[in-house]
Design a protein around this motif. Structure first.
Motif, short mmCIF file in Angstrom:
data_model
loop_
_atom_site.label_atom_id
_atom_site.label_comp_id
_atom_site.label_asym_id
_atom_site.label_seq_id
_atom_site.Cartn_x
_atom_site.Cartn_y
_atom_site.Cartn_z
N THR A 366 36.45 61.99 3.41
CA THR A 366 36.43 62.21 1.96
C THR A 366 36.34 63.70 1.69
OG1 THR A 366 34.03 61.98 1.75
CG2 THR A 366 35.35 59.98 1.48
N TYR A 367 36.85 64.11 0.54
CA TYR A 367 36.79 65.52 0.16
C TYR A 367 37.03 65.65 -1.34
CZ TYR A 367 41.91 65.13 0.41
OH TYR A 367 43.22 64.73 0.23
N THR A 368 36.71 66.83 -1.87
CA THR A 368 36.94 67.12 -3.27
C THR A 368 38.42 67.34 -3.52
OG1 THR A 368 34.76 68.10 -3.57
CG2 THR A 368 36.47 68.78 -5.12
N HIS A 369 38.97 66.60 -4.48
CA HIS A 369 40.40 66.69 -4.81
C HIS A 369 40.55 67.35 -6.18
CE1 HIS A 369 44.34 65.24 -6.26
NE2 HIS A 369 44.67 65.23 -4.98
N GLN A 370 40.91 68.63 -6.16
CA GLN A 370 41.19 69.41 -7.37
C GLN A 370 39.99 69.48 -8.34
OE1 GLN A 370 43.64 71.14 -7.02
NE2 GLN A 370 45.65 70.15 -7.03
N ARG A 371 38.78 69.29 -7.82
CA ARG A 371 37.57 69.28 -8.64
C ARG A 371 37.60 68.20 -9.73
NH1 ARG A 371 32.99 73.02 -8.29
NH2 ARG A 371 33.37 74.02 -6.29
N GLN A 372 38.49 67.24 -9.57
CA GLN A 372 38.63 66.17 -10.56
C GLN A 372 38.29 64.79 -10.00
OE1 GLN A 372 42.69 66.55 -11.78
NE2 GLN A 372 42.33 68.42 -12.97
N ALA A 373 38.31 64.65 -8.68
CA ALA A 373 38.08 63.34 -8.06
C ALA A 373 37.68 63.54 -6.61
CB ALA A 373 39.34 62.48 -8.15
N ILE A 374 37.33 62.44 -5.94
CA ILE A 374 37.04 62.44 -4.51
C ILE A 374 38.14 61.66 -3.81
CG2 ILE A 374 35.39 61.81 -2.71
CD1 ILE A 374 34.40 63.99 -4.66
N ALA A 375 38.80 62.30 -2.86
CA ALA A 375 39.88 61.67 -2.11
C ALA A 375 39.34 61.02 -0.85
CB ALA A 375 40.96 62.69 -1.76
N HIS A 376 40.01 59.96 -0.39
CA HIS A 376 39.62 59.24 0.82
C HIS A 376 40.86 59.01 1.69
CE1 HIS A 376 39.08 55.22 2.95
NE2 HIS A 376 38.19 55.99 3.53
N HIS A 377 40.77 59.39 2.97
CA HIS A 377 41.83 59.12 3.95
C HIS A 377 41.23 58.32 5.10
CE1 HIS A 377 44.84 62.38 2.64
NE2 HIS A 377 43.83 62.46 1.80
N ARG A 378 42.01 57.40 5.62
CA ARG A 378 41.55 56.55 6.72
C ARG A 378 42.55 56.65 7.88
NH1 ARG A 378 41.92 50.50 7.42
NH2 ARG A 378 43.35 50.63 5.66
N PHE A 379 42.02 56.93 9.09
CA PHE A 379 42.85 57.09 10.28
C PHE A 379 42.43 56.08 11.36
CE2 PHE A 379 43.12 61.15 8.17
CZ PHE A 379 44.36 61.64 8.47
N ARG A 380 43.37 55.65 12.15
CA ARG A 380 43.09 54.89 13.36
C ARG A 380 42.91 55.88 14.50
NH1 ARG A 380 41.51 49.89 14.00
NH2 ARG A 380 43.26 49.06 12.79
N ILE A 381 41.83 55.73 15.27
CA ILE A 381 41.56 56.61 16.41
C ILE A 381 42.06 55.93 17.68
CG2 ILE A 381 39.81 57.85 17.72
CD1 ILE A 381 38.02 57.68 15.23
N LEU A 382 43.01 56.53 18.36
CA LEU A 382 43.55 55.98 19.58
C LEU A 382 43.23 56.93 20.73
CD1 LEU A 382 47.06 54.96 18.21
CD2 LEU A 382 45.06 53.50 18.47
N ILE A 383 42.74 56.36 21.87
CA ILE A 383 42.36 57.18 23.02
C ILE A 383 42.96 56.58 24.28
CG2 ILE A 383 40.43 58.03 24.42
CD1 ILE A 383 38.69 57.99 21.96
N GLY A 384 43.61 57.43 25.07
CA GLY A 384 44.10 57.06 26.40
C GLY A 384 45.06 55.89 26.39
N GLU A 385 44.76 54.87 27.23
CA GLU A 385 45.69 53.75 27.40
C GLU A 385 45.82 52.88 26.17
OE1 GLU A 385 42.87 54.09 29.10
OE2 GLU A 385 41.68 52.23 29.03
N ASN A 386 44.98 53.10 25.15
CA ASN A 386 45.11 52.31 23.92
C ASN A 386 46.27 52.77 23.06
OD1 ASN A 386 42.85 50.76 24.53
ND2 ASN A 386 41.46 52.26 23.64
N ILE A 387 46.87 53.91 23.41
CA ILE A 387 47.97 54.44 22.60
C ILE A 387 49.20 53.58 22.77
CG2 ILE A 387 49.48 56.43 22.25
CD1 ILE A 387 47.19 58.19 23.18
#
Length: 387
Positions: A366-387
């Motif tokens: 999460t982070y401040t988006h243009q001082r008007q809202a809070i943005a949210h990004h979601r990532f999948r974490i892949l490591i090694g043989e799980n890729i």
């Protein structure tokens, strides 16, 4: 008959002596706090086991968290986990930073979306609980303790600006639905002001946690306050000896190693860093990273394979200090490679004050988006043989 006039010290001399006494008291207090580095030492919690392999992040979604009606300004988000891969996000919102109408709000992440926001704290509610006036409120930081309680730390001021701030400790036993004021954190034996919070807490082996804090009046320096598993403060210590760094992002390394990356308020304009070999008992200032920092906050964490992940602002040609938010990865904490530019705009745009939280195999940002809202990004974490 005239009375003889007894000589008396001019009032300005008394005032000067009083001011000198105050200055000496402040200096003595800061000298005590300056030398308390060992009092926050503890064993930070580690990932259960290192997983070999290269990290790949794959973005799953992005959105703006619902804002309360009639609040054009929002800033300074923080996250806390809940059972069942749920989360809470906290932030302040109002007409403007330092505005009298600023309040702290929360929203819950559940079943892949953010719910409607609710009010957590205001000037009025904190003033009633503390028994004295609160002029303004600011940054929140949250932590979920092993017993499931949510500990929320909120910056609040009386007279003066942020230099007169204190940190209010609030606790919820209802997963954030309601909070009770527990205390004003005891940061100093004298005035107990000029201390703020911004960055995420760090879990300890004993069930307690570290709360990163920083001092900001004239000089700036980072500190750690340690808490036990019941949420009681057990120690406070300085991080390094610099007087131009603030908002430390704390990340445990291997064994008893701990790293801190800080916002830079000097002319170096680089991410500053400090290193502890003994669980925070002592800290060594290291040369700054080759990552640009124009006095902006950073977020960092350590992944299951041991790599370090940092979310920070970067400047490119035609941009400004907060118009690009970058995600970078490092194996050793010194050399970093770009993973993704999470948000990018033109000069004057703002994507700032980032926070990260790993929930299972997902990374939430999460982070401040243009001082008007809070943005949210979601990532999948892949490591090694799980890729």
């Amino acid at each position: 008959m005239e009375r003889s006039q007894q000589p008396r010290a001019p009032s300005r001399h008394r005032a000067a002596l009083a001011c000198m006494a105050v200055v000496l008291a402040v200096a003595a207090t800061e000298a005590v706090r300056w030398t308390r580095a060992a009092h926050a030492a503890a064993a930070p919690a580690k990932a259960q086991a290192l997983q070999a392999g290269r990290v790949t992040l794959s973005e799953l979604s992005r959105s703006l968290i619902p804002m309360p009606r009639g609040t054009p300004s929002a800033h300074a988000s923080a996250m806390a986990t809940l059972p069942g891969d749920r989360m809470l996000t906290f932030w302040w919102a109002g007409s403007r930073e330092s505005g009298p109408d600023v309040k702290v709000y929360a929203s819950q992440w559940h079943n892949g979306k953010w719910g409607a926001p609710w009010e957590v704290a205001s000037r009025a509610s904190l003033g009633r609980a503390l028994g004295y006036g609160v002029r303004r409120i600011g940054n929140p930081v949250a932590w979920t303790s092993p017993d499931g309680k949510i500990h929320l730390y909120v910056v609040a001021t009386g007279l003066g600006g942020w230099a007169a701030s204190r940190v209010v400790h609030m606790v919820s036993s209802t997963e954030g639905a309601s909070f009770e004021v527990k205390r004003v954190l005891p940061m100093s034996p004298l005035f107990n002001t000029s201390v703020l919070v911004r960055t995420s807490a760090v879990g300890l082996v004993n069930g307690g946690w570290w709360l990163p804090v920083y001092f900001e009046i004239g000089i700036k320096y980072p500190m750690l306050m340690a808490f036990d598993a019941d949420g009681e403060p057990t120690g406070l210590g300085r991080i390094g000896a610099r007087t131009t760094t603030l908002q430390p992002a704390i990340v445990p390394g291997a064994g008893t190693e701990v790293r801190a990356w800080m916002r830079d308020a000097s002319d170096e304009r680089r991410v500053q860093q400090a290193y502890s070999r003994d669980g925070g008992a002592s800290w060594e200032d290291l040369p700054p990273l080759e990552l640009n920092n124009e006095s902006t906050s950073v977020a960092a964490l350590r992944l299951a394979n041991g790599d370090f992940l940092m979310l920070h602002n970067h400047i490119r040609s035609g941009g400004s200090s907060r118009s690009l938010l970058r995600l970078s990865l490092s194996q050793d904490g010194r050399t970093w490679r770009t993973v993704a530019d999470v948000a990018s705009g033109s000069a004057g745009d703002e994507f700032s004050y980032p926070t990260m939280q790993q929930v299972g195999k997902e990374l939430h940002i999460t982070y401040t988006h243009q001082r008007q809202a809070i943005a949210h990004h979601r990532f999948r974490i892949l490591i090694g043989e799980n890729i």
